[in-house]
Design an enzyme around this catalytic site. Structure first.
Site, short mmCIF file in Angstrom:
data_model
loop_
_atom_site.label_atom_id
_atom_site.label_comp_id
_atom_site.label_asym_id
_atom_site.label_seq_id
_atom_site.Cartn_x
_atom_site.Cartn_y
_atom_site.Cartn_z
N GLY A 46 0.84 -1.19 0.00
CA GLY A 46 0.00 0.00 0.00
C GLY A 46 0.87 1.24 0.00
CD GLN A 51 3.38 5.75 2.69
OE1 GLN A 51 2.42 5.18 2.18
NE2 GLN A 51 4.37 5.12 3.27
CB CYS A 88 5.16 1.98 7.63
SG CYS A 88 4.76 3.49 6.75
CG LEU A 89 6.58 0.87 1.56
CD1 LEU A 89 5.99 1.21 0.20
CD2 LEU A 89 7.71 -0.14 1.42
CG HIS A 130 -0.47 1.18 7.30
ND1 HIS A 130 0.44 0.81 8.25
CD2 HIS A 130 0.21 1.96 6.41
CE1 HIS A 130 1.62 1.35 7.96
NE2 HIS A 130 1.50 2.05 6.84
CD GLU A 131 -1.33 2.49 2.76
OE1 GLU A 131 -0.87 3.64 2.62
OE2 GLU A 131 -0.60 1.52 3.04
CG HIS A 134 0.47 6.56 5.52
ND1 HIS A 134 1.61 7.06 6.09
CD2 HIS A 134 0.72 5.24 5.29
CE1 HIS A 134 2.52 6.08 6.20
NE2 HIS A 134 2.00 4.97 5.73
NI NI Z 1 2.80 3.07 5.66
#
Ligand code: NI
Length: 176
Positions: A46, A51, A88-89, A130-131, A134
């Site tokens: 995701g 991000q 998380c990226l 999660h998204e 963000h």
């Molecule tokens: Ni993330």
């Protein structure tokens, strides 16, 4: 193929809430395409627009059957409880057991402007929550309990330091 730089822990854009998308147009589709390519390259399941530094309410995901794009998403209902190890990226290399609602009801729009209405649970439900976090300016690390937070502090300092080294390197390259 367009790969966008992913913003990481310490970058203020990750803590700013995003703005609703007003026009679903070709420009937005191009952004979504680049976000999908960036997500796969990372690799991740995701990616939210902020991000990659775009303060708009959209995210892309692939929980196994994607990729999909959700514009102006909202979670209208959630239910139950589920603990799952989440990464998380934007906080590379780290993950924590996080408890969140298990099932969620998500509404939004696709790139054709059609309404999306999905009831999901477990893994896909986790990705959505999660998204959404963000897009609301909330990073995974803000979901840690006190014990996890203490243990995370050291590791996060390293992530932040390596960011600053990248920044310093860029400034040197640019002669700033
Ligand atoms: Ni993330």
């Amino acid at each position: 193929m367009t790969i966008l730089p992913i913003r990481t822990y310490g970058d203020p854009v990750l803590n700013q809430a995003t703005q609703p998308v007003e026009n679903i147009d070709g420009k937005l589709a191009a952004l979504a395409e680049a976000m999908i390519e960036t997500m796969y390259r990372a690799p991740g399941v995701g990616l939210a627009a902020n991000q990659v530094g775009i303060q708009k309410r959209l995210f892309v995901y692939d929980a196994g059957e994607g990729p999909f794009v959700v514009v102006n998403p909202e979670i209208v209902e959630s239910d139950g409880e589920w603990t799952f190890e989440e990464g998380c990226l934007s906080v590379p290399g780290l993950s924590w057991e996080i408890t969140r609602p298990n099932a969620v009801h998500l509404k939004g729009f696709d790139l054709d402007g059609n309404e999306i209405d999905l009831e999901v649970d477990e893994y896909e439900g986790r990705v959505f929550q999660h998204e959404m976090d963000h897009l609301n300016g909330i990073l995974l690390v803000e979901r840690l309990d006190d014990d996890q937070r203490r243990a995370a502090k050291r590791a996060l300092r390293k992530v932040r330091l390596s960011n600053e080294m990248v920044d310093d390197g860029l400034h040197l390259l640019l002669g700033e």
